[in-house]
Design an enzyme around this catalytic site. Structure first.
Site, mmCIF file in Angstrom:
data_model
loop_
_atom_site.group_PDB
_atom_site.id
_atom_site.type_symbol
_atom_site.label_atom_id
_atom_site.label_comp_id
_atom_site.label_asym_id
_atom_site.label_seq_id
_atom_site.Cartn_x
_atom_site.Cartn_y
_atom_site.Cartn_z
ATOM 1 N N GLU A 15 0.829 -1.209 0.000
ATOM 2 C CA GLU A 15 0.000 0.000 0.000
ATOM 3 C C GLU A 15 0.865 1.261 0.000
ATOM 4 O OE1 GLU A 15 -3.687 1.831 2.576
ATOM 5 O OE2 GLU A 15 -1.897 1.198 3.668
ATOM 6 N N LYS A 71 -8.687 4.345 -2.256
ATOM 7 C CA LYS A 71 -9.132 3.840 -0.955
ATOM 8 C C LYS A 71 -10.413 4.542 -0.516
ATOM 9 C CE LYS A 71 -7.141 2.640 3.543
ATOM 10 N NZ LYS A 71 -5.900 2.661 4.347
ATOM 11 N N CYS A 88 -5.388 -2.077 2.585
ATOM 12 C CA CYS A 88 -5.281 -2.073 4.044
ATOM 13 C C CYS A 88 -6.611 -2.369 4.738
ATOM 14 C CB CYS A 88 -4.673 -0.734 4.472
ATOM 15 S SG CYS A 88 -3.938 -0.710 6.112
#
Length: 345
Positions: free
Chosen positions: A62, A153, A187
């Site tokens: 990430e 994200k 994540c």
């Protein structure tokens, strides 16, 4: 004639077996922190290594390019109107990636050269959102070197919200890779059941979970998702140590005052569709980890459970996904705006 048929049958079986097997590489590396040019050069070297080892898919952690915002927790990142925070943030923006400007073109060329797909975690300076806000994005580049999806994200976690904007559903997409159907999340998005379900419903059977780097994150969730989805799950983390902070980092002394020796210890791992380890979390080791996955294992484990197939009840519960790319501007004329995105092919 019988002998000819036997040869054809054996060749067919060989081809099927070859198509079942996917050779993947997990790039557990540290960035050259907040230096996009040097980090790109490091990424390219690992891609070349993976290509020489005949990997068909390589995954990076990430936000690896150009790095995770570790400074926020170490320098009172919530202090309003702080000169320190402003100057580090400006440095972060300058070293983040604008895809439309071709800043991933060399990486795409290597994907094409080695006929290898790539999942790469970047910090994206999104031009279609004005070009000044940052998104933690997971980019999928196919084996022909084309960027097929950019997943921003959906919800930055806790202190990440001080530097990253919230994304949208445009990148909730899957991609065919041999017999596999691959998708990915960033994540703690991997803890979001509806985001996972969106990918399951699109046919995902190889799930990519990327992390800034910690076995604390990867140890439980990797096996959980594998068991829930009956898919392979690959968690790839970055590394970060005190010595990985470049000397030209703004306010470096302030950052290092409270920095632990190890900020990200890795923890990259693979779980099979039965939820058991194929590769247990790897701690502190930098480099390329290579493994072969057999698609047939997915079919075996779906026999007794398939969360979006024979074990689902869409007549009772159903998920709606909005994949529209969000922007503050909606251009309605026939002229193409400089802010319109054309990197998805």
């Amino acid at each position: 004639m019988a002998k000819t048929n036997e040869i054809i049958t054996k060749k067919f079986e060989f081809d099927m077996n070859e198509n079942n097997i996917l050779k993947i590489g997990m790039a557990q590396i540290s960035p050259v922190w907040l230096d996009k040019e040097k980090t790109i050069e490091k990424i390219k070297l690992v891609i070349i290594e993976a290509g020489e080892k005949k990997c068909e898919l390589i995954i990076f952690g990430e936000g690896l390019l150009p790095g995770y915002p570790f400074w926020v927790s170490l320098t009172n990142g919530s202090a309003f109107d702080s000169t320190i925070q402003k100057e580090i943030h400006a440095h972060y923006i300058r070293n983040s990636i604008q895809i439309e400007a071709g800043e991933l073109s060399e990486i795409c060329e290597l994907a094409k050269k080695y006929n290898m797909a790539i999942y790469l975690g970047i910090i994206e300076r999104a031009k279609d959102r004005g070009g000044h806000s940052l998104y933690c994005s997971l980019v999928y580049i196919n084996a022909k070197g084309k960027i097929e999806s950019v997943h921003r994200k959906l919800q930055p976690t806790y202190e990440e919200r001080l530097v990253w904007a919230a994304g949208d559903g445009n990148g909730l997409q899957v991609h065919n890779l041999k017999q596999f159907c691959v998708g990915g999340l960033n994540c703690w998005e991997n803890w979001m059941p509806l985001s996972r379900t969106a990918l399951y419903g699109l046919g995902e059977n190889l799930h990519i979970a990327v992390w800034p780097g910690s076995d604390y994150n990867t140890t439980d969730i990797t096996r959980f998702i594998a068991r829930e989805s009956r898919s392979f799950v690959i968690s790839v983390s970055s590394l970060m140590k005190v010595e990985d902070f470049p000397n030209n980092t703004p306010h470096l002394k302030t950052i290092l005052k409270k920095a632990p020796t190890v900020l990200a210890n890795g923890g990259s791992c693979i779980a099979g569709p039965d939820g058991e380890w194929i590769v247990e979390p790897i701690i502190g080791k930098e480099g390329l980890i290579v493994k072969e996955l057999d698609f047939n294992r997915v079919l075996e484990e779906r026999q007794n459970f398939d969360p979006v197939g024979h074990y689902s009840r869409p007549d009772i519960t159903k998920l709606t996904v909005n994949r529209e790319r969000q922007s503050i501007v909606n251009i309605v004329d026939n002229l193409k705006s400089d802010n319109e995105v054309d990197y998805i092919q």
